[in-house]
Design an enzyme around this catalytic site. Sequence first.
Site, short mmCIF file in Angstrom:
data_model
loop_
_atom_site.label_atom_id
_atom_site.label_comp_id
_atom_site.label_asym_id
_atom_site.label_seq_id
_atom_site.Cartn_x
_atom_site.Cartn_y
_atom_site.Cartn_z
N GLU A 120 0.82 -1.21 0.00
CA GLU A 120 0.00 0.00 0.00
C GLU A 120 0.86 1.27 0.00
OE1 GLU A 120 -3.25 2.58 2.60
OE2 GLU A 120 -2.42 0.74 3.46
N ASP A 133 8.46 5.78 15.50
CA ASP A 133 8.32 7.21 15.21
C ASP A 133 8.60 7.98 16.49
OD1 ASP A 133 7.66 9.72 14.36
OD2 ASP A 133 5.57 9.29 13.93
N ASP A 142 8.95 11.79 17.96
CA ASP A 142 8.59 13.17 17.60
C ASP A 142 8.97 14.10 18.74
OD1 ASP A 142 7.20 15.57 16.96
OD2 ASP A 142 5.86 14.40 15.68
N GLY A 158 12.24 15.12 8.39
CA GLY A 158 12.14 16.33 7.57
C GLY A 158 11.76 17.56 8.36
N ARG A 159 11.37 17.33 9.63
CA ARG A 159 11.00 18.49 10.44
C ARG A 159 11.47 18.37 11.89
NH1 ARG A 159 5.00 21.39 11.15
NH2 ARG A 159 5.83 23.46 11.60
N LEU A 173 3.74 4.99 7.29
CA LEU A 173 4.82 5.87 7.70
C LEU A 173 5.41 6.56 6.48
CD1 LEU A 173 6.38 6.74 10.28
CD2 LEU A 173 8.06 4.97 9.74
#
Length: 394
Positions: free
Chosen positions: A15, A80, A82, A132-133, A286
């Site tokens: 997917e 992940d 963050d 990316g951030r 992801l």
Amino acid sequence: MFYSPVTKNYFQNREFSFTLKDDIYVRYQSFSTQNELEKEMQKMNPYKIDIGAVYSHRPSQHNTVKSGTFQALEKELVFDIDMTDYDDVRSCCSAADICSKCWTLMTIAIRILDRALREDFGFQHLLWVYSGRRGVHCWVCDEAARKLSVAARSAVAEYLSLVKGGEETVKKVVLSDPIHPFISQSLSVVEHYFLQYAIVGQELLSSKEGVDKVLNLLPEDVRKDLLLHYQSEKNPTKRWERLKTLVHQKRATSKKGGQYFDKEIMLQYCYPRLDVNVSKGVNHLLKSPFSVHPKTGRISVPIDLRNLDKFDPFEVPTISLICEELDKPRPDEEEEDDTKDKENEIEAGERRKIRDFKRTSLAKYIKLFDQFLDSVARSRKGDMLKKSDLQKDF
């Protein structure tokens, strides 16, 4: 993503999801070939691309198959991390903002989790990617990891989780006696960075607000002693040393054992904070490596663990930089001969594609990614040879 050699329809049953302009989210995309995927990306121009599981049927046909038969068969074990999840323990930034000071938290997280996944669980093929951030992603690509059940993924994620409780929870880390070997290993990483990161960089014991937050994590008798001591001692490093001394004295005289208050503070302020739901869900998506972050323009690039402490998120190439580099004329560019036949034109085009990425800031990151893929392929071939040899013995 696919692996060589793999079962039939592996790529076709993977997917992909696209996030389009105005946050339009298109799930259950699937493609017959990489070329088809590339053409669809050029046509739809997605802001973001996410990668999901490999399903029993093509995801694009999920509404047409018999109810209950469309199931996720496998997916990489992903993590992940963050920076927003650390807002209660960083003073330099908040929300989506990051700086070189708090980026140390990501460095600590990678060191702790990478060691545990390799040494405690035996995984070999881990790809760490800058989001990316404001964070990092980990893709565990071993075949054993890709085939883990939801229960097994949850168990791995829970094993690696240590900071528990929401905003209302003051004390988020409680250690038992004896300290688990995994936590001891993690503490050695945290201790390496803690003084410079937390005490100096985040000024943990420099302000009244910072001191109050730390003291709230300590028993009342230690808290009273430190409040008195801190009235005359203003040096934050010496304040931390006094705190450790008192805690060690209390631990030495305690009949209950445990009492690792200083270690609990270090872990609460520096230990990785995981989004467990991302790791345990097989159907969770992801962001694809090499995606462009729509807010910063930075590209999600692989992180070289050999130079982890030198990784700077602000030096990661942006899409605008790549465009500038590609627009520069090639020093060896020559006029194309109009009389060339089509076959030669195609061949020249392929050569140009290769040269193009090599003359951009992405080159070193693509090389790193290729090295990772090569290691996965070599391991896969080695496993197949071992199986073949075992079958011969029988």
